[in-house]
Design a protein around this motif. Sequence first.
Motif, PDB file in Angstrom:
ATOM      1  N   GLU A   3      10.354 -33.695  33.693  1.00  0.00           N
ATOM      2  CA  GLU A   3       9.539 -33.706  34.896  1.00  0.00           C
ATOM      3  C   GLU A   3       9.393 -35.147  35.377  1.00  0.00           C
ATOM      4  O   GLU A   3       9.468 -36.088  34.582  1.00  0.00           O
ATOM      5  N   LYS A  16       3.894 -41.041  28.097  1.00  0.00           N
ATOM      6  CA  LYS A  16       3.197 -41.309  29.348  1.00  0.00           C
ATOM      7  C   LYS A  16       2.052 -42.275  29.074  1.00  0.00           C
ATOM      8  O   LYS A  16       1.278 -42.087  28.131  1.00  0.00           O
ATOM      9  N   ASP A  44      -2.545 -32.073  30.036  1.00  0.00           N
ATOM     10  CA  ASP A  44      -1.273 -31.548  30.490  1.00  0.00           C
ATOM     11  C   ASP A  44      -0.963 -30.290  29.686  1.00  0.00           C
ATOM     12  O   ASP A  44      -1.382 -30.172  28.529  1.00  0.00           O
ATOM     13  N   SER A  45      -0.241 -29.374  30.308  1.00  0.00           N
ATOM     14  CA  SER A  45       0.104 -28.098  29.673  1.00  0.00           C
ATOM     15  C   SER A  45       1.617 -28.046  29.434  1.00  0.00           C
ATOM     16  O   SER A  45       2.396 -28.593  30.222  1.00  0.00           O
ATOM     17  N   ASP A  84       6.960 -37.065  36.289  1.00  0.00           N
ATOM     18  CA  ASP A  84       5.933 -37.940  35.726  1.00  0.00           C
ATOM     19  C   ASP A  84       6.095 -38.139  34.225  1.00  0.00           C
ATOM     20  O   ASP A  84       5.378 -38.917  33.617  1.00  0.00           O
ATOM     21  N   TRP A  85       7.033 -37.430  33.604  1.00  0.00           N
ATOM     22  CA  TRP A  85       7.310 -37.630  32.185  1.00  0.00           C
ATOM     23  C   TRP A  85       8.672 -38.258  31.948  1.00  0.00           C
ATOM     24  O   TRP A  85       8.969 -38.647  30.834  1.00  0.00           O
ATOM     25  N   SER A 101      -1.880 -26.667  25.536  1.00  0.00           N
ATOM     26  CA  SER A 101      -2.347 -27.773  26.361  1.00  0.00           C
ATOM     27  C   SER A 101      -2.780 -28.915  25.465  1.00  0.00           C
ATOM     28  O   SER A 101      -3.314 -28.705  24.375  1.00  0.00           O
ATOM     29  N   ILE A 132       4.679 -28.308  31.652  1.00  0.00           N
ATOM     30  CA  ILE A 132       5.809 -29.108  31.207  1.00  0.00           C
ATOM     31  C   ILE A 132       6.796 -28.203  30.471  1.00  0.00           C
ATOM     32  O   ILE A 132       6.431 -27.513  29.521  1.00  0.00           O
ATOM     33  N   TYR A 164      -5.914 -42.695  33.601  1.00  0.00           N
ATOM     34  CA  TYR A 164      -6.794 -41.559  33.344  1.00  0.00           C
ATOM     35  C   TYR A 164      -7.974 -41.939  32.440  1.00  0.00           C
ATOM     36  O   TYR A 164      -8.992 -41.261  32.438  1.00  0.00           O
ATOM     37  N   GLN A 188      -0.714 -22.955  36.680  1.00  0.00           N
ATOM     38  CA  GLN A 188      -0.762 -24.407  36.803  1.00  0.00           C
ATOM     39  C   GLN A 188       0.610 -24.996  36.466  1.00  0.00           C
ATOM     40  O   GLN A 188       1.392 -24.389  35.728  1.00  0.00           O
ATOM     41  N   HIS A 214      -5.157 -32.320  25.413  1.00  0.00           N
ATOM     42  CA  HIS A 214      -6.287 -32.950  26.098  1.00  0.00           C
ATOM     43  C   HIS A 214      -6.619 -34.246  25.376  1.00  0.00           C
ATOM     44  O   HIS A 214      -6.793 -34.255  24.158  1.00  0.00           O
TER      45      HIS A 214
END
Length: 369
Positions: free
Chosen positions: A177, A272, A365-366, A179-180, A353, A166, A277, A163, A355
């Motif tokens: 990244e 983020k 996210d991992s 999205d970060w 990860s 990050i 979400y 998957q 959660h």
Amino acid sequence: MIDTATQFSPITIPITARDRQQADQFAQQQPTQQQSEQVYRNTLAVLVTQRYLQLLGIDTDLEISHSWNPLERLLENTADLYIPALQGFLECRSLRQGDRKCLVPPEVWSERIGYMIIQIDEPYQEGQMLGFVESVSVSELPRSYFQPLDVFLEYLTPERSPQPIIQLGKWRKHIFESDWQPPKNLFNRIRNIATQQIQLQRSDNPIQQRIEQLYRRHTRNLVEPIPVDLNSESALVKVIQTTSDDEIRWQAAELLWEINPQHPACPVISGKDLGIYLMGNSVLLMVGVLPKSDNRVLMLLRLYPLSQMYALPTGLKLIGLDETGNQFFAVESRPQDDYIQFKFTADIGDRFSVHVVLNDASFIDSFVV
């Protein structure tokens, strides 16, 4: 390996009101009380397992599962969950805390890629992932036969594509990244939130006084002043580089970040907004990375309220899983909490990860250190 002050906890998955409503709907379709209770528990076992697999980034398909077929629920005692990547069905069997054995009916001894065992007790608020069995040929499976969950992961995911993860090593080079990579306004919001909360908590404690107190804690001399040749930033850098207390190191690093976020001794911090979400609840996940002199890394995970909120939604959960899927921390917000957090120490190359769960909504996210 990830190092925390707490022992690893059993992996507990919340059962939501929507889960219980779904289980009750299926149970009411059964002709007898015994079958109703059986289908109710089977449905919860499937939903708990599905949520656990979601934590691990494993896709499932309820609609293809036999347990989601009304006719098969009526004719067979089945609690399976289809995993598309493996083109097979994982059976999800439940037991209670006092049960010494798990009942596995003969009709599910074949055409299964494995068996997940879940403990579910009334009032059906949570399920506990107890273990895994590769194959079954008896109706009563003793607890001593259960294998740990890392065996389950090795068995189910040997060929699964990795998957997206990050890369925190790149963060330390200020490469994020997409999205970060925080927009400037989001980065300023992180600083403003942190600064406002510190000011609210320590309105009578200006920055210079806080630095002096922190320096004295580091030197273990409650009256020694900061040497005249050290300004505020230099004093904080000295604490960061020399203290043996990681909590003091973090406090000094955050103070330095508050004063001068561009200083090279600052932690690397990004965030983020999780509003999309979490059903519109505007919550910020902040991740901080602070290298140590021994080549280990201090990690900070923190959830802040955004927008006009002054406190987090009650019951917001921040959960961490290690690379084998074991939960190594869980923090839940209480009324009036203006943030929740968890700090730990990791080695270069460790994977974990994060959660975030609020009622039926979640984000994951991992990361690799």
